[in-house]
Design an enzyme around this catalytic site. Structure first.
Site, PDB file in Angstrom:
ATOM      1  N   ARG A 216      23.882  -1.293   4.407  1.00 42.51           N
ATOM      2  CA  ARG A 216      23.184  -2.380   5.080  1.00 42.51           C
ATOM      3  C   ARG A 216      22.152  -2.956   4.122  1.00 42.51           C
ATOM      4  NH1 ARG A 216      26.815  -2.152   8.168  1.00 42.51           N
ATOM      5  NH2 ARG A 216      26.763  -2.066  10.468  1.00 42.51           N
ATOM      6  N   GLU A 245      20.948 -11.497   5.690  1.00 40.93           N
ATOM      7  CA  GLU A 245      22.390 -11.653   5.767  1.00 40.93           C
ATOM      8  C   GLU A 245      22.729 -12.529   6.963  1.00 40.93           C
ATOM      9  OE1 GLU A 245      26.257  -8.855   6.606  1.00 40.93           O
ATOM     10  OE2 GLU A 245      24.831  -8.114   5.099  1.00 40.93           O
ATOM     11  N   HIS A 264      30.179  -9.188   2.795  1.00 44.29           N
ATOM     12  CA  HIS A 264      30.403  -8.140   3.802  1.00 44.29           C
ATOM     13  C   HIS A 264      31.892  -8.014   4.128  1.00 44.29           C
ATOM     14  CE1 HIS A 264      27.977  -5.850   7.059  1.00 44.29           C
ATOM     15  NE2 HIS A 264      29.086  -5.200   6.768  1.00 44.29           N
TER      16      HIS A 264
END
Length: 303
Positions: A216, A245, A264
């Protein structure tokens, strides 16, 4: 007969896995378990008392915990480990691309073989620290061994990890930075891991070191990372996750030559359903047989 509800929509892979494992699909009202294939936004506001287990579709569950959706009245499980090998293959790709400075070669328009660049290296003989060496890390170890690298593992407990030259407990993570040539971040996002990679950690890495993040974005202090990259204090960073993000247009990470960004996609959508179905099938079988479930969520730990 173990009654299981699949929501919010039908999914052929999941339905087949549930049936093959001994579950019987039915309505939520009298289900003993709920297998959920979407995010928290569409999750039912009320679960019947009959539901004793909820299977979530993601490995990371911080958004569910932050919303207070995971209660203590029933068991909750994540998809931790389901996508490990896929993410591990993306991780080794990022690390090799960084160490070999592949982006520069992709951008080149002339032959540069005779120009010696000391930054271009190899994993042979290197030590790679895997911080958060769970399912992804354990799947990554064979890839690293094949490339000739040793592994320094960091886990919550510090229990030795097969294939690692040493395993450190989480409270000794700070020792990993100076001992590693490169670092892979694969730990869960919790209050304890926020900005785990900060300016002090980056300062202990070497000028050839690459930092890979497939966990993350919050685990890395983005401002500190940008500064280290601009100063060439480390070799580079390859990030499949970022903070913020999505990474906004114009952010310096997009244009720094020693930064690699993928959006991602370490766990591509094309393979998610199949991987999740295998995980769900294994847990349904355990639930039917009264065995311990895989990837049980502990709210106090945050994963």
């Amino acid at each position: 007969m173990t009654r299981i509800h699949l929501g919010p929509d039908d999914n052929t892979d999941l339905a087949s896995a549930i049936a093959a494992a001994g579950g019987v699909l039915g309505p939520l009202d009298d289900a003993e378990a709920l297998v959920w294939s979407a995010g928290p936004d569409s999750f039912p506001t009320h679960l019947p008392d009959s539901v004793r287990w909820v299977q979530l579709p993601s490995a990371g569950v911080e958004s569910w915990i932050e919303r207070g959706m995971i209660d203590e009245r029933r068991q909750w499980t994540s998809a931790a480990g389901a996508y490990a090998r896929t993410v591990a293959s993306h991780t080794i790709m990022l690390l090799l691309a960084g160490v070999r400075h592949l982006p520069e070669h992709l951008d080149a328009t002339s032959w540069r073989k005779d120009e010696f660049d000391p930054r271009v290296g190899t994993l042979q003989g290197s030590t790679v620290a895997i911080v958060g060496c769970g399912g992804i890390g354990r799947s990554l170890i064979p890839f690293l061994h094949a490339a000739g690298a040793d592994v320094l593992a960091v886990t919550r407990s510090g229990i030795p990890v097969d294939g690692a030259i040493d395993t450190l407990p989480a409270d000794r993570t700070g020792e990993a930075w100076a001992r590693a040539d490169h670092v892979v971040i694969a730990a869960p996002a919790t209050s304890a891991t926020s900005h785990l990679v900060d300016a002090a950690a980056l300062a202990q890495l070497g000028p050839q070191s690459w930092v890979i993040n497939v966990a993350r974005g919050s685990l890395i202090d983005t401002n500190a990372l940008v500064e280290a990259l601009r100063d060439n204090a480390i070799g580079g960073a390859a990030l499949d996750v970022t903070d913020p993000e999505p990474l906004p247009d114009g952010h310096p990470l997009w244009t720094l030559p020693n930064a690699i960004i993928t959006p991602h996609i370490a766990n591509p959508a094309s393979g998610m359903s199949t991987a999740l179905a295998a995980h769900v099938g294994a847990n349904v079988r355990r639930f039917v047989d009264g065995e311990a479930l895989k990837a049980t969520i502990d709210v106090t730990r945050g994963y």
